[in-house]
Structures are given as structure tokens and as C-alpha cells.
Write an enzyme that holds these catalytic residues in place. Sequence first.
Site, PDB file in Angstrom:
ATOM      1  N   TRP A  69      -2.846  -2.930  -1.498  1.00 33.56           N
ATOM      2  CA  TRP A  69      -2.600  -4.227  -1.991  1.00 33.56           C
ATOM      3  C   TRP A  69      -3.361  -4.924  -0.768  1.00 33.56           C
ATOM      4  O   TRP A  69      -3.184  -4.799   0.473  1.00 33.56           O
ATOM      5  CB  TRP A  69      -1.163  -4.469  -1.786  1.00 33.56           C
ATOM      6  CG  TRP A  69      -0.840  -5.947  -2.192  1.00 33.56           C
ATOM      7  CD1 TRP A  69      -0.804  -6.340  -3.431  1.00 33.56           C
ATOM      8  CD2 TRP A  69      -0.830  -6.998  -1.373  1.00 33.56           C
ATOM      9  NE1 TRP A  69      -0.375  -7.687  -3.514  1.00 33.56           N
ATOM     10  CE2 TRP A  69      -0.339  -8.092  -1.896  1.00 33.56           C
ATOM     11  CE3 TRP A  69      -0.964  -7.236   0.054  1.00 33.56           C
ATOM     12  CZ2 TRP A  69      -0.305  -9.356  -1.486  1.00 33.56           C
ATOM     13  CZ3 TRP A  69      -0.750  -8.338   0.671  1.00 33.56           C
ATOM     14  CH2 TRP A  69      -0.455  -9.525   0.011  1.00 33.56           C
TER      15      TRP A  69
ATOM     16  N   GLU B  90       6.496 -15.478 -11.726  1.00 36.73           N
ATOM     17  CA  GLU B  90       6.117 -14.167 -11.331  1.00 36.73           C
ATOM     18  C   GLU B  90       5.413 -13.301 -12.307  1.00 36.73           C
ATOM     19  O   GLU B  90       4.395 -12.858 -12.058  1.00 36.73           O
ATOM     20  CB  GLU B  90       7.445 -13.573 -10.708  1.00 36.73           C
ATOM     21  CG  GLU B  90       7.005 -12.508  -9.903  1.00 36.73           C
ATOM     22  CD  GLU B  90       8.032 -11.737  -9.361  1.00 36.73           C
ATOM     23  OE1 GLU B  90       9.308 -11.884  -9.591  1.00 36.73           O
ATOM     24  OE2 GLU B  90       7.896 -10.953  -8.213  1.00 36.73           O
TER      25      GLU B  90
ATOM     26  N   HIS C 264      15.772 -38.267  -9.256  1.00 34.18           N
ATOM     27  CA  HIS C 264      15.011 -38.500  -7.881  1.00 34.18           C
ATOM     28  C   HIS C 264      13.719 -38.281  -7.857  1.00 34.18           C
ATOM     29  O   HIS C 264      12.796 -38.323  -7.086  1.00 34.18           O
ATOM     30  CB  HIS C 264      15.910 -38.121  -6.790  1.00 34.18           C
ATOM     31  CG  HIS C 264      17.329 -38.534  -6.947  1.00 34.18           C
ATOM     32  ND1 HIS C 264      17.614 -39.876  -6.464  1.00 34.18           N
ATOM     33  CD2 HIS C 264      18.330 -37.966  -7.048  1.00 34.18           C
ATOM     34  CE1 HIS C 264      18.945 -40.035  -6.566  1.00 34.18           C
ATOM     35  NE2 HIS C 264      19.486 -38.916  -6.872  1.00 34.18           N
TER      36      HIS C 264
ATOM     37  N   CYS D 144       0.744  -1.343  -0.120  1.00 33.60           N
ATOM     38  CA  CYS D 144       0.028  -0.031   0.236  1.00 33.60           C
ATOM     39  C   CYS D 144       0.825   0.942  -0.285  1.00 33.60           C
ATOM     40  O   CYS D 144       2.104   1.364   0.598  1.00 33.60           O
ATOM     41  CB  CYS D 144      -0.875   0.142   1.071  1.00 33.60           C
ATOM     42  SG  CYS D 144      -2.315  -1.277   1.138  1.00 33.60           S
TER      43      CYS D 144
ATOM     44  N   ARG E 253       3.738  -0.450  -4.626  1.00 30.94           N
ATOM     45  CA  ARG E 253       3.491  -1.025  -3.665  1.00 30.94           C
ATOM     46  C   ARG E 253       2.222  -1.720  -3.560  1.00 30.94           C
ATOM     47  O   ARG E 253       1.937  -2.509  -2.597  1.00 30.94           O
ATOM     48  CB  ARG E 253       3.492   0.300  -2.541  1.00 30.94           C
ATOM     49  CG  ARG E 253       4.899   1.060  -2.637  1.00 30.94           C
ATOM     50  CD  ARG E 253       4.757   2.241  -1.476  1.00 30.94           C
ATOM     51  NE  ARG E 253       4.571   1.515  -0.204  1.00 30.94           N
ATOM     52  CZ  ARG E 253       5.700   1.096   0.526  1.00 30.94           C
ATOM     53  NH1 ARG E 253       6.927   1.198  -0.018  1.00 30.94           N
ATOM     54  NH2 ARG E 253       5.541   0.472   1.678  1.00 30.94           N
TER      55      ARG E 253
ATOM     56  N   GLU F   8      16.159 -18.711  -9.360  1.00 32.60           N
ATOM     57  CA  GLU F   8      15.931 -17.302  -9.681  1.00 32.60           C
ATOM     58  C   GLU F   8      15.104 -17.375 -11.149  1.00 32.60           C
ATOM     59  O   GLU F   8      14.175 -16.493 -11.140  1.00 32.60           O
ATOM     60  CB  GLU F   8      17.014 -16.560  -9.551  1.00 32.60           C
ATOM     61  CG  GLU F   8      16.871 -15.212  -9.873  1.00 32.60           C
ATOM     62  CD  GLU F   8      15.830 -14.221  -8.929  1.00 32.60           C
ATOM     63  OE1 GLU F   8      15.442 -14.830  -7.968  1.00 32.60           O
ATOM     64  OE2 GLU F   8      15.716 -12.966  -9.344  1.00 32.60           O
TER      65      GLU F   8
ATOM     66  N   LYS G 197      11.145 -15.904 -11.558  1.00 30.95           N
ATOM     67  CA  LYS G 197      10.964 -14.687 -12.442  1.00 30.95           C
ATOM     68  C   LYS G 197       9.918 -14.926 -13.636  1.00 30.95           C
ATOM     69  O   LYS G 197       9.082 -14.350 -13.728  1.00 30.95           O
ATOM     70  CB  LYS G 197      12.290 -14.228 -13.300  1.00 30.95           C
ATOM     71  CG  LYS G 197      13.448 -13.421 -12.738  1.00 30.95           C
ATOM     72  CD  LYS G 197      12.820 -12.157 -12.277  1.00 30.95           C
ATOM     73  CE  LYS G 197      12.363 -12.219 -11.017  1.00 30.95           C
ATOM     74  NZ  LYS G 197      13.475 -11.777  -9.945  1.00 30.95           N
TER      75      LYS G 197
ATOM     76  N   ASN H  11      -1.346   1.694   5.663  1.00 30.94           N
ATOM     77  CA  ASN H  11      -0.565   0.778   4.977  1.00 30.94           C
ATOM     78  C   ASN H  11      -0.067   0.056   6.357  1.00 30.94           C
ATOM     79  O   ASN H  11       0.492   0.373   7.184  1.00 30.94           O
ATOM     80  CB  ASN H  11       0.640   1.560   4.328  1.00 30.94           C
ATOM     81  CG  ASN H  11       1.916   0.492   4.110  1.00 30.94           C
ATOM     82  OD1 ASN H  11       1.650  -0.743   3.883  1.00 30.94           O
ATOM     83  ND2 ASN H  11       2.971   1.131   3.934  1.00 30.94           N
ATOM     84  N   GLY H  12      -0.297  -1.251   6.091  1.00 34.30           N
ATOM     85  CA  GLY H  12       0.220  -2.185   7.201  1.00 34.30           C
ATOM     86  C   GLY H  12      -0.974  -2.980   7.790  1.00 34.30           C
ATOM     87  O   GLY H  12      -1.863  -3.296   7.091  1.00 34.30           O
TER      88      GLY H  12
ATOM     89  N   LYS I 140       5.421  -4.780  -4.474  1.00 31.62           N
ATOM     90  CA  LYS I 140       6.982  -4.706  -4.656  1.00 31.62           C
ATOM     91  C   LYS I 140       7.239  -4.918  -3.226  1.00 31.62           C
ATOM     92  O   LYS I 140       8.329  -5.401  -2.780  1.00 31.62           O
ATOM     93  CB  LYS I 140       7.338  -3.438  -5.111  1.00 31.62           C
ATOM     94  CG  LYS I 140       8.724  -3.073  -5.212  1.00 31.62           C
ATOM     95  CD  LYS I 140       9.380  -4.029  -6.305  1.00 31.62           C
ATOM     96  CE  LYS I 140      10.860  -3.794  -6.414  1.00 31.62           C
ATOM     97  NZ  LYS I 140      11.523  -4.926  -7.137  1.00 31.62           N
TER      98      LYS I 140
END
Length: 609
Positions: free
Chosen positions: A74, A489, A505, A2, A27, A482, A486, A98-99, A604
Site C-alpha cells: 500500500w 468507502e 442550518h 503492506c 493490508r 457510519e 460505508k 511494512n511501515g 485494512k
Amino acid sequence: MCGIVTAISTADIVPVLLEGLRKLEYRGYDSAGLAIVSNGRLARLRAAGRVAELAALAEREHASARIGIAHTRWATHGVPSERNAHPHISGGLAVVHNGIIENFEAIKSALQARGYVFESDTDTEAIAHLIHSKLAAGADLFEAVRLATNELHGAYAIAVLAEAEPERAVVARSGAPLLLGVGEHGMYAASDTAALLQVTRQVIYLEDGDVAELRLASHRIVRPDGSSVEREIHLSSLSADAVELGQFRHYMQKEIFEQPQALAQTLEIITGGGSVAPQLFGARALEVLGGVQRVLVLACGTSYHAGLVARYWLESVAKVPCSVEIASEYRYRDSVPDPDTLVVVISQSGETADTLAALKHAIAQGMQRTLAICNVPESAIVREASLRFITRAGPEIGVASTKAFTTQLAALALLTLTLAKLAGRLPEEQEARHLQNLRHLPVAVQKVLELEPEIERWAQRFAAKQHALFLGRGRHWPIAMEGALKLKEISYIHAEAYAAGELKHGPLALVDRDMPVIAVAPADELLEKLKSNLQEVRARGGELYVFADAGSEIPESEGVHILHMPEHYGMLSPVLHVVPLQLLSYHAALVKGTDVDKPRNLAKSVTVE
Ligand code: M6R
């Protein structure tokens, strides 16, 4: 997550609020809203979706005012919808937040018992009614916010506006970022500096527990007990260009291509210097790093992958045992604390709730040797650690982390050399060679970026796939991880990474002609082993896409596609090998038409658990 913006000015603040929100959209971006006091009346506008929707609404409504608060969300409590979008209102009072308020259920029940009616599913609405209850009891706005925040548990940055007091806004923070902006024509507050560059460079970083009042030409800050406190004004050096897209289509693309420069800036401290020194990590470095017996890395997501690469470096070069843990696991696990272990937290944002909590957990257990590797100097994580290394990647806006990752690796390489040197395990000539490779790294990465057209062609084929498998070995296994992160995502293609030796395996069962297998193939000591693993894939009809160093001698053939990387770059090879994987996911996402910079469901800065 947020983003918050607040403004009080002699001019119309609605454009300032909207521009600020656009800069903070990274955000959170599932709904947006603002509240203003105009002609003595509180007005609220909210829209599900992006800030652009809110801007269109503000235009239709001819919104204009001299004071206002705004928010891009968010979702945590309650689905993304207009009803749950901020600001939340209680009487003539509006709040953005925010939080996460951990005790909101208890506050809500108490307020409901007193007759307050809740209209949303959010925890924020409880803050609005709580502040209102303090106002109703006779407090003024500033005091009401202070009293209310004393009852909140959890993390918050809030901004509050009241119809009855249109000459001021009140903000407060604890555990979520918030800074004030001192402008020529007014006072401002926002979740980060980028949102305020449009009006000022003069910023004041609020501390946890601060409550601040913003008036047209003044501000006042108090602590939770009501005592006044002065905070220094800083002149931000953040350039407006750094947060603009420029010639690029997406921030992710811009940030991938900024990597040579980001690495050069991060490594500037060793330019010309013939040796590494503990002081690279802060004034107390010698005291903290001397006698370190082990390293424990705590991080999340991409930053965790940087830690996994560092494990290989720290153990092979510095001979320091290293473990790497996902912060959200470590913080709740019964672990064995060790005061001689260096706790390294890695975070681009410096705000990640799990990483911050893991760091605090380690400190609470008596692990006082702590180092933060971070891209944001004033962040909560940096403040908490005893040592710091600030990567100088510049602002990273795209949700997918790219230049932050490679600069974290640069920082971790310096840490490896420093610990090796302190332990007497870094002969001068080796040190000189490592430093030379580090200094040359920006140029080496630039060379890899030139492979983009070929990767773009590969991406065309990927976009049609449902799944992908990434393989790597040794210090390139985390690079495969990674690459998979990516790809999933931003392109939403399901991707998994395996240490290539693990294939037989279990995961080999997945391999058929529809499963593309991407292999990271540096010409290192494990190349022959990897080649055998690739044979296993081919034998099952799997199609291989191999990123192979010059000299790796993996021939192109039917079902085996090779992308020729430059010569092997030794210890730092993971920094080079991640770049084509970033480009591959970027271009696959482009072909699929996903929202590259703002992938669904993500944000983010992950400031909630
Ligand atoms: O800000 P941080 O580095 O602490 O963030 C950690 C993760 O949330 C982050 O790396 C995330 O995995 C990225 N979006 C991946 O691209």
C-alpha cells in the site's frame, strides 16, 4: 499497511509466498513482489497491481526456490508502480518493508554521499542500502540488520535476504506487526497468522526491537543491543475457515452475515451470568475503573463512530461524562490531561498508527487508566493499554468494517453497564433487563439480516446517484455517519451524515429530487422530532429512504420509501440500525461493480499516519 511473508523450507517456497500474500492482500494491494535465492542467484519479480499479477509472472518465469521473501504494498512513498514495488535491492541483498521510516531522507543523503544510487521513490530502498553498507563494513547479515535497524526511526517490519547467505533470512520489527511460524518443513514469518495457516499453527509473536534469524530448522532472536532472547511459541486457534470466503461473494458480505455469531462469541462471557463485573475488562479492572470520573474515547473511522454511540450510553445510563476524539487530532492537540479519566481506545486491527500514538500520548500526559477494545489480542494497541476487552468477531478481511463495529458496540455496552454499576447507578432489575437484551442481540440482528432482498432493490436506485445524505438523531446520529462512511468507502458515492436537527442550518440547501436522503428512524424519544425534519426534506422535493422501527407510523407515500425494521430495541437499537446501512452500501457497490473488499486507495490496517 503492506503485508510481508518470508519462508525457508525443504520444499519450493514460491507457492507458500504467493498464498501468504493472497491472505495479506487486505493490508495493501497496489503492487506485489518477491525475491528468492535460486541456484545461488538472487532473483526478483515485481508487478504493479494485485498478487494475481505477481503469481502469473512467477508462473511464466518458472520461479522456484527454497528461500524467499515477499510483499504486497500500500503505497506511502512513491506512486504504486513496478519501480516502487518491493523488494528493493542493494547489491545481492533484497528487503521488503511494512511501515514508514521517518528519517529516511537523512539516511538516503548520507548513503548517496557514499555513492549509493537510488532507483525508487521509497523509504524502503534506504533500508536496503543501509544494511548493505553494514555488510560492506564486514558485518554478517544478522548483525548488519541489527545495526541498521538501530539507526531507523519510525515503524517497520522488514524481511531481508542475501545472495551470499542463502541458508538464512533475517526479519525485524518495531511498531509494525510480524510473527514467526515454526513449521514441520521450515521456518516462516508474516504480518499475520492467516498468511501462515497453510504451513503451520505454531507462531511466535516478535516484540518491538526484535531481530530474528530464520534457518531451515531453527531460529534465533536478539534485542537491539545484540543480547539473545527467547520468545514463547503459541498454538494459533485461528481456523482456516475463518479466513476463507466459503459460500459468499465477498468478505464484506460474509462478515455482515457473521454478525449474529460474532456478537454471540463476544457476549459469551455474560452467558448465564446474572450480572456484569469489572473483571470482564481484565485482572486489574477494579483498580483501574474504580473512581473513574470521565471517559475519553480515542479512535479512527468506524471505530470512532462506535465511540460516538457509546457517548450517548455512558452519559445517559452510567452518568459518566464522555468525550470522543478522532485519534489523529487528539495526538497533536494541546489537551488538558486528567488522571481520573478512563482513556478508551477502540480499534479493530489494534495497529492503527494514529490510535496507538494517541494512546501513547495520553499515557505520556499521565493518564494511566487505559482500556483497549480491540479484535486482535496480540496487537500493539492491546499491549499498550492497562485493560483490554477483546471482541471476538473473528478475522475481518473486507476493508469496510462491519462485524468489528457491532462487536465494539457490544463491548461498549458492557463497559457502560460496568461503570454504571461501579457508580451505584444500575439497579438490579435494570441490569437484568440490559443483560437479557444483550444476550438476545444476535437473534435480533439475524432478523434484520432477513431484510436483505428489500435493501437490494433499494440499492439499484442508489447506484445511479452521485450523492446521498444520511440523517439520524441522538444515538443514531453516529449510525447515520457510519452509513455514510460505508457508502462512500465502497461504492464511491459521495455521502454525508447530519444530525437531522442540523439540516435547516445549511445542508437543506442541497436537497432536491436528485439527492436521496436516508433516514435512520428508530421509534425512540426523538422520533417525532425526526419526523418533522423529514417533512422539511419532503417539502423541498427530496426523496426519502427511511429505516423505520415497527410502530413508528411513518406512512409510505410518493417520494417516501419505508423499510420496516423490527420493534425498537432500546439502548442497543444502534446495533440493529447499522446492519441495513451496511447491506445498502454493499449492494450499491455490487451494482456499481466496484471492488467491494479492496476499495481504491484504501487498506485494512492503517499503520501509517
Ligand atoms: O483497525 P481500526 O479499527 O483502528 O481502523 C480504523 C479505521 O481505519 C477503520 O475503521 C476504517 O474507517 C474502516 N475501513 C471503515 O470501514
